[in-house]
Design a protein around this motif. Structure first.
Motif, PDB file in Angstrom:
ATOM      1  N   UNK A 155      37.700  36.851  34.966  1.00  0.00           N
ATOM      2  CA  UNK A 155      36.557  37.097  34.099  1.00  0.00           C
ATOM      3  C   UNK A 155      35.311  37.482  34.872  1.00  0.00           C
ATOM      4  N   UNK A 156      35.415  37.523  36.196  1.00  0.00           N
ATOM      5  CA  UNK A 156      34.292  37.918  37.035  1.00  0.00           C
ATOM      6  C   UNK A 156      34.553  39.297  37.624  1.00  0.00           C
ATOM      7  N   UNK A 157      33.476  39.938  38.068  1.00  0.00           N
ATOM      8  CA  UNK A 157      33.581  41.246  38.699  1.00  0.00           C
ATOM      9  C   UNK A 157      32.873  41.233  40.049  1.00  0.00           C
ATOM     10  N   UNK A 183      40.560  42.976  44.632  1.00  0.00           N
ATOM     11  CA  UNK A 183      39.665  41.893  45.044  1.00  0.00           C
ATOM     12  C   UNK A 183      40.215  40.579  44.479  1.00  0.00           C
ATOM     13  N   UNK A 184      40.467  39.636  45.374  1.00  0.00           N
ATOM     14  CA  UNK A 184      41.063  38.345  44.994  1.00  0.00           C
ATOM     15  C   UNK A 184      40.091  37.231  45.370  1.00  0.00           C
ATOM     16  N   UNK A 185      39.998  36.231  44.518  1.00  0.00           N
ATOM     17  CA  UNK A 185      39.138  35.100  44.840  1.00  0.00           C
ATOM     18  C   UNK A 185      39.677  34.373  46.063  1.00  0.00           C
ATOM     19  N   UNK A 186      38.808  33.734  46.822  1.00  0.00           N
ATOM     20  CA  UNK A 186      39.216  33.039  48.038  1.00  0.00           C
ATOM     21  C   UNK A 186      40.268  31.971  47.731  1.00  0.00           C
ATOM     22  N   UNK A 187      41.251  31.858  48.603  1.00  0.00           N
ATOM     23  CA  UNK A 187      42.292  30.845  48.417  1.00  0.00           C
ATOM     24  C   UNK A 187      42.724  30.285  49.760  1.00  0.00           C
ATOM     25  N   UNK A 188      43.458  29.198  49.708  1.00  0.00           N
ATOM     26  CA  UNK A 188      43.971  28.553  50.918  1.00  0.00           C
ATOM     27  C   UNK A 188      45.286  27.877  50.575  1.00  0.00           C
ATOM     28  N   UNK A 203      37.822  40.719  39.541  1.00  0.00           N
ATOM     29  CA  UNK A 203      38.320  39.738  40.509  1.00  0.00           C
ATOM     30  C   UNK A 203      39.499  38.998  39.890  1.00  0.00           C
ATOM     31  N   UNK A 204      40.613  38.938  40.624  1.00  0.00           N
ATOM     32  CA  UNK A 204      41.796  38.230  40.128  1.00  0.00           C
ATOM     33  C   UNK A 204      42.062  37.007  40.989  1.00  0.00           C
ATOM     34  N   UNK A 221      39.539  39.551  49.976  1.00  0.00           N
ATOM     35  CA  UNK A 221      39.098  38.281  49.416  1.00  0.00           C
ATOM     36  C   UNK A 221      37.589  38.337  49.202  1.00  0.00           C
ATOM     37  N   UNK A 222      37.123  37.641  48.202  1.00  0.00           N
ATOM     38  CA  UNK A 222      35.699  37.701  47.870  1.00  0.00           C
ATOM     39  C   UNK A 222      34.825  37.387  49.082  1.00  0.00           C
TER      40      UNK A 222
END
Length: 209
Positions: free
Chosen positions: A14-16, A125-130, A5-6, A196-197
């Protein structure tokens, strides 16, 4: 299948994310993909095309020349399609191009499309953002960080986000949708799919049936 996850800067968090093998690692069914894409494109057609036939042309109904003795083919109406200004023969008529495809086939097609992208390492896969407010510049910066600035990309959100959607609307090469709007055509039409996650659970729930 595990994918790193980026964040929106393109750096690993550091997460998958654990992508379901039932959705992202199946043996692709190319014919199902073809049928689903064909149905999507067929449904986009309005089918309002229409050409006037001889019965709809305005013109004289008199016989334009005698039946025999002219040395040429017989002709009974100036509205015939063989004459300039006449009706069109076998022209297009309004019709509905859509056709039915069962839900199981459509789910198989979407799983196949996602598996093809996963095989090509074209899923990120990207972490949620706004964004604080809709800004195309901010969205372009995200694409640059992910290495997708000059590529056709599909960004899949978990739920509707107006700021992210409006920020991407002016960009022809990028499209933002929610997991419920995912289609085989949109997956195959993109060079890279950004998940997104928050969208993973919805995708796997809808397709892993």
């Amino acid at each position: 299948m595990k994918v790193a996850v980026v964040d929106i800067k393109g750096k690993e968090t550091g997460r998958e994310a654990n992508l379901s093998d039932a959705v992202f690692a199946i043996e692709p069914n190319n014919h199902a993909v073809y049928l689903d894409v064909k149905q999507y494109l067929a449904n986009q057609r309005q089918g309002t095309h229409k050409a006037k036939e001889r019965a709809e042309i305005s013109g004289s109904t008199r016989k334009i020349k005698k039946q025999k003795g002219t040395g040429t083919a017989r002709a009974g109406s100036i509205k015939s399609g063989v004459f300039k200004g006449g009706g069109r023969m076998f022209g297009p008529r309004p019709r509905n191009y859509s056709f039915k495809l069962n839900k199981g086939m459509k789910r198989l097609a979407r799983r196949s499309a996602l598996s093809l992208k996963a095989n090509d390492k074209a899923i990120t896969v990207v972490e949620d953002f706004n964004f604080e407010s809709p800004k195309t510049k901010d969205f372009i910066n995200v694409l640059k960080a992910l290495g997708l600035e000059n590529k056709k990309s599909l960004i899949v959100l978990g739920e509707s986000n107006n700021n992210v959607y409006l920020s991407s609307r002016n960009l022809k090469s990028s499209e933002v949708i929610t997991s419920s709007e995912l289609s085989t055509y949109k997956i195959m039409n993109a060079n890279n799919v950004v998940l997104l996650e928050g969208s993973l659970e919805g995708i796997e729930t809808n397709l892993a049936k």
